[in-house]
Design a protein around this motif. Sequence first.
Motif, PDB file in Angstrom:
ATOM      1  N   LEU A   1       0.828  -1.206   0.000  1.00 18.63           N
ATOM      2  CA  LEU A   1       0.000   0.000   0.000  1.00 18.63           C
ATOM      3  C   LEU A   1       0.864   1.258   0.000  1.00 18.63           C
ATOM      4  CD1 LEU A   1      -2.757   1.397   0.282  1.00 18.63           C
ATOM      5  CD2 LEU A   1      -2.521   1.144   2.755  1.00 18.63           C
ATOM      6  N   LEU A   2       1.876   1.284   0.850  1.00 15.01           N
ATOM      7  CA  LEU A   2       2.749   2.458   0.918  1.00 15.01           C
ATOM      8  C   LEU A   2       3.449   2.670  -0.416  1.00 15.01           C
ATOM      9  CD1 LEU A   2       4.308   2.087   4.482  1.00 15.01           C
ATOM     10  CD2 LEU A   2       2.567   3.705   3.716  1.00 15.01           C
ATOM     11  N   GLU A   3       3.914   1.578  -0.980  1.00 16.75           N
ATOM     12  CA  GLU A   3       4.618   1.674  -2.258  1.00 16.75           C
ATOM     13  C   GLU A   3       3.723   2.298  -3.335  1.00 16.75           C
ATOM     14  OE1 GLU A   3       8.014   1.902  -3.449  1.00 16.75           O
ATOM     15  OE2 GLU A   3       7.779   0.789  -1.576  1.00 16.75           O
ATOM     16  N   LYS A   4       2.462   1.908  -3.318  1.00 15.20           N
ATOM     17  CA  LYS A   4       1.522   2.431  -4.313  1.00 15.20           C
ATOM     18  C   LYS A   4       1.320   3.934  -4.162  1.00 15.20           C
ATOM     19  CE  LYS A   4       0.312  -1.608  -5.915  1.00 15.20           C
ATOM     20  NZ  LYS A   4       0.618  -2.001  -7.281  1.00 15.20           N
ATOM     21  N   HIS A   5       1.393   4.398  -2.940  1.00 19.24           N
ATOM     22  CA  HIS A   5       1.113   5.815  -2.708  1.00 19.24           C
ATOM     23  C   HIS A   5       2.385   6.653  -2.693  1.00 19.24           C
ATOM     24  CE1 HIS A   5      -2.884   4.436  -1.549  1.00 19.24           C
ATOM     25  NE2 HIS A   5      -3.271   5.669  -1.744  1.00 19.24           N
ATOM     26  N   ARG A   6       3.493   5.987  -2.930  1.00 11.77           N
ATOM     27  CA  ARG A   6       4.761   6.688  -2.868  1.00 11.77           C
ATOM     28  C   ARG A   6       4.996   7.454  -4.156  1.00 11.77           C
ATOM     29  NH1 ARG A   6      10.138   3.272  -1.399  1.00 11.77           N
ATOM     30  NH2 ARG A   6      11.531   5.017  -0.918  1.00 11.77           N
TER      31      ARG A   6
ATOM     32  N   GLU B   1      -8.970   3.049  10.587  1.00 10.97           N
ATOM     33  CA  GLU B   1     -10.053   2.126  10.284  1.00 10.97           C
ATOM     34  C   GLU B   1     -10.246   1.998   8.779  1.00 10.97           C
ATOM     35  OE1 GLU B   1     -13.489   2.765  12.608  1.00 10.97           O
ATOM     36  OE2 GLU B   1     -14.539   1.015  11.769  1.00 10.97           O
ATOM     37  N   GLY B   2     -10.153   3.121   8.096  1.00 11.28           N
ATOM     38  CA  GLY B   2     -10.268   3.098   6.649  1.00 11.28           C
ATOM     39  C   GLY B   2      -9.168   2.261   6.029  1.00 11.28           C
ATOM     40  N   MET B   3      -7.991   2.415   6.556  1.00 15.16           N
ATOM     41  CA  MET B   3      -6.841   1.674   6.040  1.00 15.16           C
ATOM     42  C   MET B   3      -7.045   0.179   6.259  1.00 15.16           C
ATOM     43  SD  MET B   3      -2.913   2.428   7.188  1.00 15.16           S
ATOM     44  CE  MET B   3      -1.539   1.362   6.688  1.00 15.16           C
ATOM     45  N   ALA B   4      -7.491  -0.184   7.451  1.00 12.86           N
ATOM     46  CA  ALA B   4      -7.725  -1.595   7.756  1.00 12.86           C
ATOM     47  C   ALA B   4      -8.793  -2.158   6.825  1.00 12.86           C
ATOM     48  CB  ALA B   4      -8.140  -1.755   9.213  1.00 12.86           C
TER      49      ALA B   4
ATOM     50  N   ALA C   1      -5.327  -5.538  14.585  1.00  8.26           N
ATOM     51  CA  ALA C   1      -4.205  -6.305  14.027  1.00  8.26           C
ATOM     52  C   ALA C   1      -3.307  -5.379  13.222  1.00  8.26           C
ATOM     53  CB  ALA C   1      -4.721  -7.440  13.168  1.00  8.26           C
ATOM     54  N   LEU C   2      -3.925  -4.430  12.548  1.00  4.97           N
ATOM     55  CA  LEU C   2      -3.142  -3.465  11.772  1.00  4.97           C
ATOM     56  C   LEU C   2      -2.300  -2.592  12.697  1.00  4.97           C
ATOM     57  CD1 LEU C   2      -2.339  -1.842   9.250  1.00  4.97           C
ATOM     58  CD2 LEU C   2      -4.480  -0.571   9.485  1.00  4.97           C
ATOM     59  N   SER C   3      -2.936  -2.077  13.730  1.00  2.00           N
ATOM     60  CA  SER C   3      -2.219  -1.247  14.695  1.00  2.00           C
ATOM     61  C   SER C   3      -1.023  -2.014  15.257  1.00  2.00           C
ATOM     62  CB  SER C   3      -3.137  -0.874  15.859  1.00  2.00           C
ATOM     63  OG  SER C   3      -3.690   0.394  15.665  1.00  2.00           O
ATOM     64  N   ARG C   4      -1.286  -3.240  15.668  1.00  2.00           N
ATOM     65  CA  ARG C   4      -0.215  -4.067  16.232  1.00  2.00           C
ATOM     66  C   ARG C   4       0.942  -4.183  15.253  1.00  2.00           C
ATOM     67  NH1 ARG C   4      -2.410  -9.523  18.187  1.00  2.00           N
ATOM     68  NH2 ARG C   4      -3.466  -9.316  16.202  1.00  2.00           N
ATOM     69  N   GLU C   5       0.599  -4.497  14.009  1.00  3.67           N
ATOM     70  CA  GLU C   5       1.643  -4.734  13.018  1.00  3.67           C
ATOM     71  C   GLU C   5       2.409  -3.447  12.715  1.00  3.67           C
ATOM     72  OE1 GLU C   5       3.700  -7.609  11.611  1.00  3.67           O
ATOM     73  OE2 GLU C   5       1.780  -7.876  12.653  1.00  3.67           O
ATOM     74  N   LEU C   6       1.693  -2.329  12.688  1.00  9.96           N
ATOM     75  CA  LEU C   6       2.372  -1.059  12.442  1.00  9.96           C
ATOM     76  C   LEU C   6       3.380  -0.777  13.558  1.00  9.96           C
ATOM     77  CD1 LEU C   6      -0.532   1.234  11.143  1.00  9.96           C
ATOM     78  CD2 LEU C   6       1.395   0.323   9.853  1.00  9.96           C
TER      79      LEU C   6
ATOM     80  N   ILE D   1       1.721  10.048   2.397  1.00 10.01           N
ATOM     81  CA  ILE D   1       0.523  10.437   3.128  1.00 10.01           C
ATOM     82  C   ILE D   1      -0.660   9.641   2.596  1.00 10.01           C
ATOM     83  CG2 ILE D   1      -1.047  12.310   3.691  1.00 10.01           C
ATOM     84  CD1 ILE D   1       1.365  14.190   3.497  1.00 10.01           C
ATOM     85  N   LEU D   2      -1.254   8.864   3.457  1.00  9.69           N
ATOM     86  CA  LEU D   2      -2.361   8.019   3.036  1.00  9.69           C
ATOM     87  C   LEU D   2      -3.690   8.737   3.239  1.00  9.69           C
ATOM     88  CD1 LEU D   2      -1.331   4.528   4.455  1.00  9.69           C
ATOM     89  CD2 LEU D   2      -0.970   5.456   2.172  1.00  9.69           C
TER      90      LEU D   2
END
Lengths: 222, 222
Positions: free
Chosen positions: B167-172, B186-189, B198-203, B180-181
């Motif tokens: 996802l980051l790569e796509k927005h880079r 929640e939207g990202m998840a 789970a997303l928060s944890r992984e981040l 900047i996403l």
Amino acid sequence: MQQKWKKFSQTLERCPMFHGLTEDEIMDYLICSKAELKEYSKGQIIISQGEKINKIGILLSGRAEATKIDPYGNAYLAAQVTESHLFADLLAAGEGKESPVTVIATKDSSACMIPWKSVLLRCDKNCHKHDIILENLIKVFSNKFFDLFNRIDCLTARKVEDKVLTLLEKHRKDGENKVILPFDREGMANYLAIDRSALSRELSRMKEKGIIDYNKNEFIIK
Amino acid sequence: MQQKWKKFSQTLERCPMFHGLTEDEIMDYLICSKAELKEYSKGQIIISQGEKINKIGILLSGRAEATKIDPYGNAYLAAQVTESHLFADLLAAGEGKESPVTVIATKDSSACMIPWKSVLLRCDKNCHKHDIILENLIKVFSNKFFDLFNRIDCLTARKVEDKVLTLLEKHRKDGENKVILPFDREGMANYLAIDRSALSRELSRMKEKGIIDYNKNEFIIK
DNA sequence: GGTGGTAGGTTGCAAATGCAACAAAAATGG
DNA sequence: CCATTTTTGTTGCATTTGCAACCTACCACC
């Protein structure tokens, strides 16, 4: 001189881009749009990932696959291209976008390549063909869009079981409980972005639970 | 009489469908294509899931969301519609397909609705506007297609970490390490089809490992 | 009928994830 | 500035999944 298209006329007529046009109209169009006939031998690359494309293609014979190579080097099958079907259409329409996939001939193949510019432009004679073709193309785009959307629906399910059920639901002709999927197991696992063995395991469980039954790519929803 | 569009002319000019047309040409087009002005109050449904659509819309003011309700009753945000942007375009192009999403106004909104038939048809005057608009529309379709494709790329990664990195790569923007996403967590998840926690944890893990840094929706790739 | 190859199923195990419940921090609205 | 709401982060635990290795059934081809 333009006999080169003759032997493919049947295939061309089946191409969704040309729906509603007669054989003669298609031939005219191919000439007027400066279409080229290209030959590819098995294994040859038709489009490379990252390449910029300005032609759309119609596969006239053979078969091709669009695969995607992720940053880690794994290859994923993204799409199959079969006779009379369009490829690189949305890519060419992207004008300047880089191809996200590599398209490779999996059999000896031939394709009709039409410059994107001439798909958009109307010719001097102001003939009606162009309008019909554009309209057809838009329909094709819409269909491809729905296909992607359907896949996303499958992918967003959080569990394998839900992914499978969503997939089956999408392929279910209304009323029918029998669903025939266009994949083998590995293809199915790929499409759903899960491990093949994990899919097999889950399918067995679902069969045992009595939610579905299956045999090869033929499924029954209970 | 056609003054109703006047106050939205700025917004209409920004609509990608009308790129390259002057204000006057757009006004002409809206009349000639029998566009309607619709008002929606906050919370009102613009398109219902399952409905068949034969108009495309341009949001003139306010804001709307496309949400999808899965068979289990969970609602997912599928897309945001903001001022000057098209909606229901690919849906209308589907001619007869049922909407996979419900579009709902999240603020008091107004929209310009154009019958799909008149988007396709050329008018008697044979004016050039129609061609430009069709061409623009095709560009829009292509962009939407790439968007979906990008999302699928994210979704097919097997691990949360890989999903995030994709996802980051796509927005880079090339070269830049700061990304900047356009989502909150929640939207990202949701976009990545994973659990928010789970997303928060992984981040957090990724930050600790030193692969990325972030603050709100601003990320830095190391 | 043997043989090699391929597609599909099974299983153990470690790692990843969903889920739920809670804590902390930030934004919002008076 | 406080109270309330919303957003984000944390954590424990049960479940799910990926992965690897192996097995089996089936098919094509000689």
